[in-house]
Scaffold this motif. Structure first.
Motif, mmCIF file in Angstrom:
data_model
loop_
_atom_site.group_PDB
_atom_site.id
_atom_site.type_symbol
_atom_site.label_atom_id
_atom_site.label_comp_id
_atom_site.label_asym_id
_atom_site.label_seq_id
_atom_site.Cartn_x
_atom_site.Cartn_y
_atom_site.Cartn_z
ATOM 1 N N ILE A 2 0.847 -1.188 0.000
ATOM 2 C CA ILE A 2 0.000 0.000 0.000
ATOM 3 C C ILE A 2 0.884 1.241 0.000
ATOM 4 O O ILE A 2 1.786 1.375 0.830
ATOM 5 N N ARG A 107 -12.382 4.194 3.267
ATOM 6 C CA ARG A 107 -11.727 3.143 4.037
ATOM 7 C C ARG A 107 -11.988 1.825 3.318
ATOM 8 O O ARG A 107 -13.115 1.527 2.940
ATOM 9 N N TRP A 117 -6.840 0.192 4.753
ATOM 10 C CA TRP A 117 -6.241 1.501 4.554
ATOM 11 C C TRP A 117 -7.323 2.570 4.546
ATOM 12 O O TRP A 117 -8.505 2.296 4.350
ATOM 13 N N ILE A 134 -2.099 8.201 2.818
ATOM 14 C CA ILE A 134 -2.746 6.910 3.046
ATOM 15 C C ILE A 134 -2.292 6.400 4.401
ATOM 16 O O ILE A 134 -1.077 6.328 4.679
ATOM 17 N N SER A 135 -3.227 6.036 5.246
ATOM 18 C CA SER A 135 -2.879 5.503 6.571
ATOM 19 C C SER A 135 -3.532 4.144 6.744
ATOM 20 O O SER A 135 -4.469 3.785 6.023
ATOM 21 N N SER A 136 -3.027 3.375 7.699
ATOM 22 C CA SER A 136 -3.623 2.064 7.961
ATOM 23 C C SER A 136 -4.957 2.245 8.676
ATOM 24 O O SER A 136 -5.200 3.260 9.334
ATOM 25 N N ASP A 137 -5.816 1.226 8.553
ATOM 26 C CA ASP A 137 -7.155 1.313 9.128
ATOM 27 C C ASP A 137 -7.560 -0.085 9.579
ATOM 28 O O ASP A 137 -7.230 -1.084 8.923
#
Length: 566
Positions: A2, A107, A117, A134-137
């Protein structure tokens, strides 16, 4: 893997126009996101409208396989869908761009990377192509999209969501409540499959559908489409079709909004299949009222149908004013019935009275319906080809009809004899028939059929009254003007009735009777001015008007008494 950031991958000037690719309505956006969920293999969609504070948020979540590459979300034209999905419906990578220009949070779960993500795309980021983090989710499956709702959407948002869900193949909940769904082909008379579609045929009353109604259903996205229909003759219904598309790559929709079909060989083939399906539905019903042309077309397509039901509607003469014309709806199936074409009211109205007294045609008159020419039962019927009146006035004998004027020397009013004459055709032969008639009319020289110039003839020993003739005359001649500057319908009709009565009374009863009728007509609207205990006597001549008011004789009959006595 990612990526850490993504950016809109398209020319800035295109991004500035991207909202014009869509109608920018809640319904369009919701529909597009529902389609993305379906393509992702979702089994259900959950929608939540979150209110509170100054903002309203719209959440749409599905349980599909998620979005593997976040960059595909903001890359116009890059779909990221499987080859099978691209083959079946050409998603084109435009779905999320229906959100362009809006504040959006996405998300999703990436199966290849086995992690979720999240991307927050501010409204301004769509046009600037600036990096989007982009961040983790923690999302474990599917995709969830949150949109800040513009004020323009609020009024119809729930209705738009319900409309988008109505024919959608997956269950949809709104704020936890299941939204109703309906089979696109519900209540169809006949259903069959063709090349990845379901064709439903419906028998409709003409007033119960519109050409603007949806005809195609693409997984919940419905749209109009020009499909064949078959209209039955007379007051029969229309056979129309709806098509449910589930796997038909040859039928393509115009991108990006998918609100109309591309005119190609695929849609041409579908139209052919629809026509065949309609005739199969009619075949299954067993009886029909199709034109002979459609009947032959069905046979050419391999669907042999019986001939149309052998009945016609009883003939009613038309009136000059179409507002007053009517059809009885009385069916006639007598093998001896006689076809009556559309004659003008000027001849049809007086002819009807003569035919009622003595029908010279040998069978019941029915409305000719030449769409049935080609059926055996219709082609053997006798037919009236011509109607006319022969008038005897002293030593003169002449013919009048709806297109034939009276001779200049003919006098309007009483005549010695009137005969209705007709020419019939039957089995290749021409037959002349006749019967007595009481009244005949002839057009004026300008074919305007006015009160003053239309010729009027009444048989002397017919027993006809002037007002009775005036009634027939009105049906034969009066036609209201559709000119916006003309008086109202009622005013035009009242003026015609008064003028016609005055003229016909003068012709049949003399000038004094006509004058009396005219004065009565003028004064009839002023009864209310006279008190119940008074009698008003009016003497009028060219020099003066005298009005005398006297006590009413208690023994004199009242209007109520006269009505009761009648």
């Amino acid at each position: 893997m990612i990526p850490a950031t993504i950016a809109t991958a398209v020319a800035p000037e295109t991004i500035a126009r991207v909202t014009r690719l869509f109608n920018n309505t809640a319904f369009d956006v919701v529909t597009e996101l529902f389609q993305n969920a379906r393509r992702a293999g979702a089994l259900a969609v959950a929608v939540v409208i979150q209110t509170g504070g100054s903002d309203t948020l719209l959440h749409i979540a599905d349980d599909g396989h998620g979005i593997a590459d976040p960059a595909s979300v903001v890359t116009l034209g890059r779909s990221g869908w499987s080859e099978e999905t691209r083959r079946a419906e050409d998603p084109a990578g435009m779905g999320v761009f229906s959100l362009a220009g809006r504040d959006v949070i996405i998300r999703s779960y990436s199966r290849p990377d086995r992690q979720g993500w999240m991307a927050h795309i501010p409204a301004s980021a769509w046009e600037t192509s600036r990096p989007i983090a982009i961040s983790s989710d923690p999302i474990a499956s599917g995709t969830a999209i949150t949109v800040r709702v513009p004020e323009a959407w609020l009024k119809s948002l729930e209705a738009d969501i319900a409309r988008a869900a109505k024919y959608y193949p997956l269950p949809v909940t709104l704020n936890g409540d299941m939204l109703p769904r309906e089979d696109w082909l519900k209540d169809a008379d006949h259903v069959e499959e063709w090349n990845g579609t379901r064709i439903g045929v419906f028998h409709k009353h003409p007033s119960h559908y519109s050409s603007r109604d949806g005809r195609l259903n693409f997984h919940g996205l419905t749209m109009p489409c020009d499909l064949p229909h078959v209209q039955e003759v007379d007051r029969g219904g229309h056979w129309i079709a709806r098509v449910d598309i589930f796997d038909a790559p040859a039928i393509q929709l115009v991108l990006p909004a998918r609100k109309e079909v591309v005119e190609n060989d695929g849609i041409a083939g579908l139209r052919d299949a629809v026509k065949i399906a309609i005739y199969r539905a009619i075949e299954a019903r067993g009886t029909h009222r199709l034109s002979a042309h459609d009947w032959r077309e069905a046979a050419a397509l391999g669907i042999p149908l019986p001939e149309a039901e052998p009945y016609l509607f009883a003939w009613t003469p038309p009136t000059a004013d179409y507002h007053s014309s009517y059809e009885t709806g009385e069916r006639t199936a007598d093998p001896a019935m006689v076809l009556m074409p559309d004659f003008e009211a000027l001849v049809a109205q007086p002819a009807q009275a003569a035919i009622r007294a003595h029908n010279p045609f040998g069978g019941p008159l029915v409305e000719a319906q030449d769409a049935f020419r080609g059926y055996g039962w219709y082609d053997v019927l006798a037919r009236v080809e011509d109607l006319r009146f022969r008038v005897i006035q002293g030593a003169r004998s002449f013919i009048v009809s709806d297109a034939r004027e009276a001779p200049a020397e003919a006098e309007n009013g009483w005549v010695d004899a009137i005969t209705l004459e007709a020419t019939m055709s039957h089995a290749g032969a021409s037959i002349e028939v006749a019967c007595d008639a009481d009244v005949a009319f002839a057009p004026d020289p300008w074919s305007c059929n006015s009160v003053e110039e239309t010729s009027i003839f009444v048989r002397r020993d017919s027993g006809q009254t002037a007002l009775g003739v005036a009634d027939v005359f009105e049906r034969a001649v009066f036609s209201s003007s559709d000119d916006s500057a003309a008086d109202s319908y009622d005013t035009q009709q009242e003026r015609f009735q008064a003028d016609a009565a005055e003229r016909i009374i003068g012709l049949l009863e003399g000038d004094d009777a006509a004058l009396e009728n005219r004065i009565r007509d003028k004064l009839s609207g002023y009864y209310f001015l006279v008190p119940e205990d008074r009698t008003v006597t009016v003497i009028v001549n060219r020099d003066r008007v005298e009005v005398t008011i006297a006590q009413r004789d208690p023994a004199a009959p009242t209007a109520t008494d006269e009505q009761g006595a009648g």
